[in-house]
Design a protein around this motif. Structure first.
Motif, PDB file in Angstrom:
ATOM      1  N   UNK A 258       1.011  -1.342  -0.141  1.00 21.05           N
ATOM      2  CA  UNK A 258       0.017  -0.107  -0.091  1.00 21.05           C
ATOM      3  C   UNK A 258       0.772   1.342   0.031  1.00 21.05           C
ATOM      4  N   UNK A 259       2.048   1.292   0.808  1.00 16.54           N
ATOM      5  CA  UNK A 259       2.753   2.262   0.941  1.00 16.54           C
ATOM      6  C   UNK A 259       3.342   2.703  -0.447  1.00 16.54           C
ATOM      7  N   UNK A 260       3.909   1.758  -1.248  1.00 17.50           N
ATOM      8  CA  UNK A 260       4.364   1.539  -2.489  1.00 17.50           C
ATOM      9  C   UNK A 260       3.388   2.418  -3.358  1.00 17.50           C
ATOM     10  N   UNK A 261       2.133   1.834  -3.356  1.00 13.14           N
ATOM     11  CA  UNK A 261       1.307   2.509  -4.212  1.00 13.14           C
ATOM     12  C   UNK A 261       0.849   3.927  -3.910  1.00 13.14           C
ATOM     13  N   UNK A 262       0.821   4.435  -2.798  1.00 15.96           N
ATOM     14  CA  UNK A 262       0.558   5.793  -2.332  1.00 15.96           C
ATOM     15  C   UNK A 262       1.688   6.510  -2.795  1.00 15.96           C
ATOM     16  N   UNK A 263       2.938   6.232  -2.774  1.00 21.34           N
ATOM     17  CA  UNK A 263       4.027   6.917  -3.356  1.00 21.34           C
ATOM     18  C   UNK A 263       3.668   7.177  -4.713  1.00 21.34           C
ATOM     19  N   UNK A 264       3.313   6.210  -5.524  1.00 18.61           N
ATOM     20  CA  UNK A 264       3.066   6.312  -6.929  1.00 18.61           C
ATOM     21  C   UNK A 264       1.614   7.095  -7.064  1.00 18.61           C
ATOM     22  N   UNK A 265       0.910   7.210  -6.105  1.00 20.51           N
ATOM     23  CA  UNK A 265      -0.361   8.006  -6.606  1.00 20.51           C
ATOM     24  C   UNK A 265      -0.702   8.845  -5.367  1.00 20.51           C
ATOM     25  N   UNK A 266      -0.114   9.853  -5.351  1.00 24.22           N
ATOM     26  CA  UNK A 266      -0.116  10.961  -4.004  1.00 24.22           C
ATOM     27  C   UNK A 266      -1.439  11.627  -4.188  1.00 24.22           C
ATOM     28  N   UNK A 267      -2.328  11.892  -5.500  1.00 20.25           N
ATOM     29  CA  UNK A 267      -3.347  12.537  -5.477  1.00 20.25           C
ATOM     30  C   UNK A 267      -4.687  11.718  -5.078  1.00 20.25           C
ATOM     31  N   UNK A 268      -4.650  10.513  -5.185  1.00 17.58           N
ATOM     32  CA  UNK A 268      -5.686   9.393  -5.083  1.00 17.58           C
ATOM     33  C   UNK A 268      -6.218   9.292  -3.913  1.00 17.58           C
ATOM     34  N   UNK A 269      -7.621   9.294  -3.854  1.00 21.57           N
ATOM     35  CA  UNK A 269      -8.608   9.258  -2.564  1.00 21.57           C
ATOM     36  C   UNK A 269      -8.359   7.727  -1.983  1.00 21.57           C
ATOM     37  N   UNK A 285      -9.343  -5.514  -1.599  1.00 21.08           N
ATOM     38  CA  UNK A 285      -9.113  -4.903  -0.209  1.00 21.08           C
ATOM     39  C   UNK A 285     -10.111  -3.917  -0.083  1.00 21.08           C
ATOM     40  N   UNK A 286     -10.606  -3.624   1.137  1.00 18.54           N
ATOM     41  CA  UNK A 286     -12.037  -2.769   1.506  1.00 18.54           C
ATOM     42  C   UNK A 286     -11.036  -1.362   1.866  1.00 18.54           C
ATOM     43  N   UNK A 287     -12.105  -0.414   1.721  1.00 19.12           N
ATOM     44  CA  UNK A 287     -11.714   1.067   2.265  1.00 19.12           C
ATOM     45  C   UNK A 287     -11.326   0.980   3.668  1.00 19.12           C
ATOM     46  N   UNK A 288     -11.912   0.281   4.426  1.00 20.64           N
ATOM     47  CA  UNK A 288     -11.813   0.123   5.930  1.00 20.64           C
ATOM     48  C   UNK A 288     -10.255  -0.570   5.963  1.00 20.64           C
ATOM     49  N   UNK A 289      -9.976  -1.488   5.306  1.00 18.13           N
ATOM     50  CA  UNK A 289      -8.530  -1.805   5.106  1.00 18.13           C
ATOM     51  C   UNK A 289      -7.434  -0.884   5.022  1.00 18.13           C
ATOM     52  N   UNK A 290      -7.852   0.026   3.871  1.00 20.74           N
ATOM     53  CA  UNK A 290      -6.791   1.080   3.502  1.00 20.74           C
ATOM     54  C   UNK A 290      -6.753   1.876   4.822  1.00 20.74           C
ATOM     55  N   UNK A 291      -7.866   2.405   5.225  1.00 24.18           N
ATOM     56  CA  UNK A 291      -7.856   3.091   6.300  1.00 24.18           C
ATOM     57  C   UNK A 291      -7.148   2.750   7.676  1.00 24.18           C
ATOM     58  N   UNK A 292      -7.129   1.399   7.771  1.00 23.08           N
ATOM     59  CA  UNK A 292      -6.259   0.744   8.850  1.00 23.08           C
ATOM     60  C   UNK A 292      -4.811   1.115   8.380  1.00 23.08           C
ATOM     61  N   UNK A 296      -1.839   3.029  10.649  1.00 26.01           N
ATOM     62  CA  UNK A 296      -0.637   2.354  10.764  1.00 26.01           C
ATOM     63  C   UNK A 296       0.466   3.283  10.511  1.00 26.01           C
ATOM     64  N   UNK A 297       0.427   3.919   9.241  1.00 20.54           N
ATOM     65  CA  UNK A 297       1.531   4.899   8.823  1.00 20.54           C
ATOM     66  C   UNK A 297       1.871   5.936   9.924  1.00 20.54           C
ATOM     67  N   UNK A 298       0.574   6.634  10.381  1.00 20.60           N
ATOM     68  CA  UNK A 298       0.544   7.710  11.504  1.00 20.60           C
ATOM     69  C   UNK A 298       1.269   7.138  12.661  1.00 20.60           C
ATOM     70  N   UNK A 299       0.929   5.784  13.259  1.00 12.33           N
ATOM     71  CA  UNK A 299       1.423   5.229  14.347  1.00 12.33           C
ATOM     72  C   UNK A 299       2.896   4.979  14.338  1.00 12.33           C
ATOM     73  N   UNK A 300       3.403   4.666  13.072  1.00 12.68           N
ATOM     74  CA  UNK A 300       4.781   4.273  12.932  1.00 12.68           C
ATOM     75  C   UNK A 300       5.434   5.682  12.958  1.00 12.68           C
TER      76      UNK A 300
END
Length: 309
Positions: A258-269, A285-292, A296-300
């Motif tokens: 997910x982190x890799x995909x987010x780095x490639x897609x900064x504008x995506x919801x 994967x569900x939106x709830x899973x993504x939100x989890x 986790x990113x914020x926690x780390x």
């Protein structure tokens, strides 16, 4: 170019009125727009208007109802507004006309006996002193002007019977009744029988509301896009700070993916990230899973920065 007020008045003068309604229009118009003067022959009634069609209508009413001598004249064109002023001069049995039309009575009960005649009385009010602002503007404004406050209070009382709330104020030497709500302006036009003008106004209101709603939705979409972009860039900043730490490396592969995909897609919801997982990588994967994963990113990030401090 013809104004909307002129269109309304043009529609009103073309209507075929019953005899009692004719008297109601005439009574209202004269109460608001009659000038009494005197010459060598005695009393003369004068009626003025910048609308020739209105003067012709009043002239027709007099010919139909009373024995009077009529003279039509007009001024030269006014350079300020490019209009002439038309004047109808009358000589006749004014005592009979005054009594018949109840011109000297604050509430002409015989003239206003029927609902149809009350509507006609409002027609006379609009023809004699009414105007409506351009319907191409965002604010709609109808007003009826008069120097006679008792006359406007009567108009106000009649409109209240039709459930239209209208305000009364003084403007210089005149008094003014005015309506600002487009729905009330539309109802007024319906009451006086200006149906074509009413439909034109309502079409404008519907078109304007549609455009406003589209703009509002576009603004909301832009706000959501901005919010998603901002959230994406914040996550990217966090990911870049934690991705080389042992805490990050100990996380499940799906989280790191997910982190890799987010780095490639900064504008995506989040919803768009879900679609990328499904359509591009065939991963459910569900939106709830993504939100989890976001949490986790914020926690780390918090944990890593705590250790750094």
């Amino acid at each position: 170019m013809q104004t909307f007020s002129e269109k309304v008045k043009q529609e009103l003068v073309q209507y075929k009125y019953e005899n009692s309604s004719t008297k109601a229009i005439l009574s209202s118009f004269l109460t608001n727009n009659l000038i009494i003067s005197f010459d060598i022959n005695g009393e003369v009634w004068e009626i003025k208007s910048q609308a020739l069609s209105t003067i012709k209508l009043i002239d027709t009413f007099f010919k139909h109802l009373y024995s009077v001598k009529q003279t039509l004249s007009y001024t030269s064109i006014n350079k300020l507004n490019s209009h002439r002023t038309y004047k109808l001069s009358l000589v006749g049995n004014f005592k009979q006309i005054t009594n018949d039309l109840e011109l000297n009575i604050n509430y002409p009960k015989n003239i206003l006996k029927k609902t149809i005649d009350q509507r006609a009385y409002l027609v006379g009010a609009f023809l004699s002193g009414g105007s409506i602002s351009s319907i191409d503007k965002s604010i709609y404004h109808l007003e009826i002007r008069s120097t006679k406050i008792n006359y406007l209070r009567l108009i106000q009382k009649i409109l209240e019977k039709f459930h239209i709330s209208i305000s009364l104020l003084k403007r210089k030497s005149n008094y003014v009744l005015y309506i600002k709500k487009s729905a009330d302006v539309s109802d007024f036009l319906k009451i006086i029988g200006a149906n074509h003008s009413m439909y034109e106004l309502e079409d404008k209101v519907i078109a304007r509301d549609y455009y406003t709603n589209i703009q509002r939705l576009n603004n909301l979409d832009m706000a959501n896009l901005h919010k998603s972009s901002l959230a994406g860039f914040v996550q990217i900043k966090m990911i870049k700070q934690i991705r080389h730490t042992k805490e990050f490396q100990s996380q499940p592969d799906k989280f790191k993916f997910y982190c890799s995909i987010r780095l490639q897609n900064p504008h995506s919801s989040l919803s768009e990230i879900v679609s990328i997982f499904k359509n591009k990588y065939k991963i459910q994967i569900t939106r709830t899973g993504i939100n989890h994963y976001v949490l986790k990113i914020k926690e780390l990030f918090t944990l890593v920065n705590k250790h750094c401090n």
